[in-house]
Scaffold this motif. Structure first.
Motif, PDB file in Angstrom:
ATOM      1  N   PRO A  10      85.549 -97.348  82.382  1.00 42.53           N
ATOM      2  CA  PRO A  10      84.718 -97.930  83.196  1.00 42.53           C
ATOM      3  C   PRO A  10      84.061 -96.743  84.064  1.00 42.53           C
ATOM      4  O   PRO A  10      84.567 -96.027  84.704  1.00 42.53           O
ATOM      5  CB  PRO A  10      85.383 -98.931  83.878  1.00 42.53           C
ATOM      6  CG  PRO A  10      86.813 -99.063  83.102  1.00 42.53           C
ATOM      7  CD  PRO A  10      86.925 -97.882  82.100  1.00 42.53           C
ATOM      8  N   VAL A  11      82.785 -97.149  84.365  1.00 40.81           N
ATOM      9  CA  VAL A  11      81.954 -96.128  85.240  1.00 40.81           C
ATOM     10  C   VAL A  11      82.216 -96.571  86.624  1.00 40.81           C
ATOM     11  O   VAL A  11      82.206 -97.853  86.959  1.00 40.81           O
ATOM     12  CB  VAL A  11      80.406 -96.072  84.931  1.00 40.81           C
ATOM     13  CG1 VAL A  11      79.827 -95.362  85.712  1.00 40.81           C
ATOM     14  CG2 VAL A  11      80.329 -95.906  83.333  1.00 40.81           C
ATOM     15  N   VAL A  12      82.308 -95.564  87.382  1.00 40.36           N
ATOM     16  CA  VAL A  12      82.273 -96.076  88.830  1.00 40.36           C
ATOM     17  C   VAL A  12      81.301 -96.444  89.558  1.00 40.36           C
ATOM     18  O   VAL A  12      80.187 -95.713  89.420  1.00 40.36           O
ATOM     19  CB  VAL A  12      82.981 -94.761  89.776  1.00 40.36           C
ATOM     20  CG1 VAL A  12      83.443 -95.038  91.118  1.00 40.36           C
ATOM     21  CG2 VAL A  12      84.369 -94.413  89.091  1.00 40.36           C
ATOM     22  N   ASN A  13      81.264 -97.664  90.286  1.00 38.96           N
ATOM     23  CA  ASN A  13      80.010 -98.049  91.004  1.00 38.96           C
ATOM     24  C   ASN A  13      80.035 -97.583  92.503  1.00 38.96           C
ATOM     25  O   ASN A  13      81.260 -97.102  92.753  1.00 38.96           O
ATOM     26  CB  ASN A  13      79.907 -99.680  90.926  1.00 38.96           C
ATOM     27  CG  ASN A  13      81.059-100.284  91.383  1.00 38.96           C
ATOM     28  OD1 ASN A  13      81.485 -99.974  92.409  1.00 38.96           O
ATOM     29  ND2 ASN A  13      81.132-101.503  90.859  1.00 38.96           N
ATOM     30  N   ALA A  45      87.116 -87.990  94.659  1.00 38.82           N
ATOM     31  CA  ALA A  45      86.406 -89.303  94.723  1.00 38.82           C
ATOM     32  C   ALA A  45      85.009 -89.168  94.818  1.00 38.82           C
ATOM     33  O   ALA A  45      84.434 -89.910  93.879  1.00 38.82           O
ATOM     34  CB  ALA A  45      86.962 -90.177  95.978  1.00 38.82           C
ATOM     35  N   LEU A  46      84.457 -88.379  95.234  1.00 39.71           N
ATOM     36  CA  LEU A  46      82.981 -88.090  95.273  1.00 39.71           C
ATOM     37  C   LEU A  46      82.439 -87.730  93.751  1.00 39.71           C
ATOM     38  O   LEU A  46      81.428 -88.152  93.573  1.00 39.71           O
ATOM     39  CB  LEU A  46      82.259 -87.247  96.255  1.00 39.71           C
ATOM     40  CG  LEU A  46      82.696 -88.113  97.959  1.00 39.71           C
ATOM     41  CD1 LEU A  46      82.189 -86.914  99.048  1.00 39.71           C
ATOM     42  CD2 LEU A  46      82.018 -89.298  97.923  1.00 39.71           C
ATOM     43  N   ALA A  47      83.125 -86.810  93.069  1.00 37.11           N
ATOM     44  CA  ALA A  47      82.880 -86.498  91.866  1.00 37.11           C
ATOM     45  C   ALA A  47      83.189 -87.487  90.660  1.00 37.11           C
ATOM     46  O   ALA A  47      82.942 -86.727  89.527  1.00 37.11           O
ATOM     47  CB  ALA A  47      83.354 -84.966  91.797  1.00 37.11           C
ATOM     48  N   ALA A  48      84.145 -88.296  91.098  1.00 31.20           N
ATOM     49  CA  ALA A  48      84.518 -89.308  89.847  1.00 31.20           C
ATOM     50  C   ALA A  48      83.396 -89.925  89.278  1.00 31.20           C
ATOM     51  O   ALA A  48      82.673 -90.441  90.038  1.00 31.20           O
ATOM     52  CB  ALA A  48      85.682 -90.222  90.476  1.00 31.20           C
ATOM     53  N   SER A  52      89.429 -94.085  86.379  1.00 31.68           N
ATOM     54  CA  SER A  52      90.466 -93.156  86.031  1.00 31.68           C
ATOM     55  C   SER A  52      90.633 -91.874  86.987  1.00 31.68           C
ATOM     56  O   SER A  52      91.566 -91.483  87.514  1.00 31.68           O
ATOM     57  CB  SER A  52      91.279 -93.069  84.770  1.00 31.68           C
ATOM     58  OG  SER A  52      90.133 -91.953  84.091  1.00 31.68           O
ATOM     59  N   GLN A  53      89.463 -91.337  86.982  1.00 31.07           N
ATOM     60  CA  GLN A  53      89.387 -90.230  87.808  1.00 31.07           C
ATOM     61  C   GLN A  53      89.240 -90.510  89.268  1.00 31.07           C
ATOM     62  O   GLN A  53      89.869 -89.898  90.002  1.00 31.07           O
ATOM     63  CB  GLN A  53      87.902 -89.460  87.529  1.00 31.07           C
ATOM     64  CG  GLN A  53      87.934 -88.979  86.242  1.00 31.07           C
ATOM     65  CD  GLN A  53      86.567 -88.340  85.804  1.00 31.07           C
ATOM     66  OE1 GLN A  53      85.602 -88.793  86.454  1.00 31.07           O
ATOM     67  NE2 GLN A  53      86.198 -87.429  84.948  1.00 31.07           N
ATOM     68  N   LEU A  54      88.787 -91.801  89.776  1.00 30.60           N
ATOM     69  CA  LEU A  54      88.953 -92.275  90.926  1.00 30.60           C
ATOM     70  C   LEU A  54      90.024 -92.630  91.372  1.00 30.60           C
ATOM     71  O   LEU A  54      90.722 -92.338  92.509  1.00 30.60           O
ATOM     72  CB  LEU A  54      87.872 -93.533  91.148  1.00 30.60           C
ATOM     73  CG  LEU A  54      87.742 -93.835  92.490  1.00 30.60           C
ATOM     74  CD1 LEU A  54      87.018 -93.122  93.529  1.00 30.60           C
ATOM     75  CD2 LEU A  54      86.767 -95.076  92.474  1.00 30.60           C
ATOM     76  N   ALA A  55      90.769 -93.116  90.139  1.00 34.96           N
ATOM     77  CA  ALA A  55      92.393 -93.669  90.795  1.00 34.96           C
ATOM     78  C   ALA A  55      93.229 -92.319  91.067  1.00 34.96           C
ATOM     79  O   ALA A  55      94.131 -92.400  91.844  1.00 34.96           O
ATOM     80  CB  ALA A  55      93.056 -94.350  89.611  1.00 34.96           C
ATOM     81  N   SER A  56      92.791 -91.297  90.370  1.00 34.52           N
ATOM     82  CA  SER A  56      93.749 -89.990  90.682  1.00 34.52           C
ATOM     83  C   SER A  56      93.378 -89.445  92.075  1.00 34.52           C
ATOM     84  O   SER A  56      94.416 -88.741  92.537  1.00 34.52           O
ATOM     85  CB  SER A  56      93.514 -88.931  89.619  1.00 34.52           C
ATOM     86  OG  SER A  56      91.916 -88.310  89.705  1.00 34.52           O
ATOM     87  N   ALA A  57      92.390 -89.814  92.708  1.00 36.08           N
ATOM     88  CA  ALA A  57      92.066 -89.414  94.064  1.00 36.08           C
ATOM     89  C   ALA A  57      92.909 -90.012  94.993  1.00 36.08           C
ATOM     90  O   ALA A  57      93.072 -89.798  96.183  1.00 36.08           O
ATOM     91  CB  ALA A  57      90.669 -89.543  94.340  1.00 36.08           C
ATOM     92  N   LEU A  58      93.283 -91.343  94.539  1.00 38.31           N
ATOM     93  CA  LEU A  58      94.016 -92.165  95.444  1.00 38.31           C
ATOM     94  C   LEU A  58      95.606 -92.403  95.227  1.00 38.31           C
ATOM     95  O   LEU A  58      96.010 -93.304  95.819  1.00 38.31           O
ATOM     96  CB  LEU A  58      93.540 -93.840  95.340  1.00 38.31           C
ATOM     97  CG  LEU A  58      91.990 -93.812  95.433  1.00 38.31           C
ATOM     98  CD1 LEU A  58      91.342 -95.068  95.342  1.00 38.31           C
ATOM     99  CD2 LEU A  58      91.730 -93.491  96.909  1.00 38.31           C
ATOM    100  N   THR A  59      96.040 -91.623  94.245  1.00 37.18           N
ATOM    101  CA  THR A  59      97.606 -91.640  94.010  1.00 37.18           C
ATOM    102  C   THR A  59      98.366 -91.422  95.180  1.00 37.18           C
ATOM    103  O   THR A  59      97.908 -90.701  96.063  1.00 37.18           O
ATOM    104  CB  THR A  59      97.823 -90.607  92.799  1.00 37.18           C
ATOM    105  OG1 THR A  59      97.471 -89.465  93.440  1.00 37.18           O
ATOM    106  CG2 THR A  59      97.376 -91.030  91.514  1.00 37.18           C
ATOM    107  N   SER A  60      99.512 -92.150  95.499  1.00 40.14           N
ATOM    108  CA  SER A  60     100.441 -92.103  96.497  1.00 40.14           C
ATOM    109  C   SER A  60      99.881 -92.736  97.643  1.00 40.14           C
ATOM    110  O   SER A  60     100.751 -92.260  98.684  1.00 40.14           O
ATOM    111  CB  SER A  60     101.062 -90.776  96.570  1.00 40.14           C
ATOM    112  OG  SER A  60     100.262 -89.873  97.247  1.00 40.14           O
ATOM    113  N   LEU A  61      98.686 -93.294  97.790  1.00 44.41           N
ATOM    114  CA  LEU A  61      98.132 -93.977  99.051  1.00 44.41           C
ATOM    115  C   LEU A  61      98.741 -95.503  99.127  1.00 44.41           C
ATOM    116  O   LEU A  61      98.900 -95.973  98.047  1.00 44.41           O
ATOM    117  CB  LEU A  61      96.630 -93.897  99.129  1.00 44.41           C
ATOM    118  CG  LEU A  61      95.940 -92.615  99.309  1.00 44.41           C
ATOM    119  CD1 LEU A  61      94.491 -92.853  99.391  1.00 44.41           C
ATOM    120  CD2 LEU A  61      96.443 -91.934 100.465  1.00 44.41           C
TER     121      LEU A  61
END
Length: 180
Positions: A10-13, A45-48, A52-61
């Protein structure tokens, strides 16, 4: 024989991206991550391009609070919110008869995007939004009278995005921006 192609990720909106950036800023303000770690995660997050790429920026939050939906309902009479009240991520407003007045100009808005779902029978509604808010009312269906809203000539950045959807029977919705 060819193998079935996998579905693309899925593409990030932009709303998801803004929510992720908001979570990173909150984690930094709560001193859960360092300044350097926030910078690295913001870059991710801005380059995602995919979720799944966006989720990797949010891991452990820490996860967002699941109870971010609230409903205000009345069979008849007025519904009124003003002052420094907390606006949930999704606000559902239901009224069979009566007026609705929502003043978000001094409200505490913690989310970059707020969805207001209206289900109104008869009676008008007036929503006052913050001066720097961006309003999207494309999801609203009116039966009798049209929406009254005029976007400001100069839009300011940084305000919340207010999305209004739902349906109105016999009444008019007026949206205005706060003057201060």
């Amino acid at each position: 024989m060819t193998s079935p192609q996998e579905d693309p990720l899925p593409v990030v909106n932009e709303d998801d991206r803004e929510a992720a950036v908001g979570r990173l800023h909150k984690a930094y303000a709560d001193e859960r991550i360092s300044h350097e770690e926030m910078d690295e995660r913001l870059d991710l997050a801005l380059a995602a391009r995919t979720s799944s790429q966006l989720a990797s920026a949010l891991t452990s939050l820490p996860q967002e609070h699941p109870g971010t939906t609230s409903t205000i309902a009345a069979a008849s009479g007025r519904i009124r919110r003003r002052g420094a009240w907390h606006v949930p991520r999704i606000l559902k407003v239901r009224s069979a008869y009566g007026r609705v007045r929502l003043d978000l100009s001094r409200a505490v808005i913690e989310y970059p995007v707020v969805d207001i779902e209206l289900e109104l029978g008869t009676g008008g509604a007036r929503i006052t939004v913050p001066r720097d808010a961006v309003v999207d009312a494309k999801g609203l269906h009116t039966e009798w009278k049209d929406l009254r809203y005029r976007a400001p000539r100069r839009s300011r950045s940084g305000g919340p995005r207010i999305r209004i959807s739902g349906s109105m029977g016999f009444g008019r919705l007026r949206i205005r921006h706060a003057r201060r």
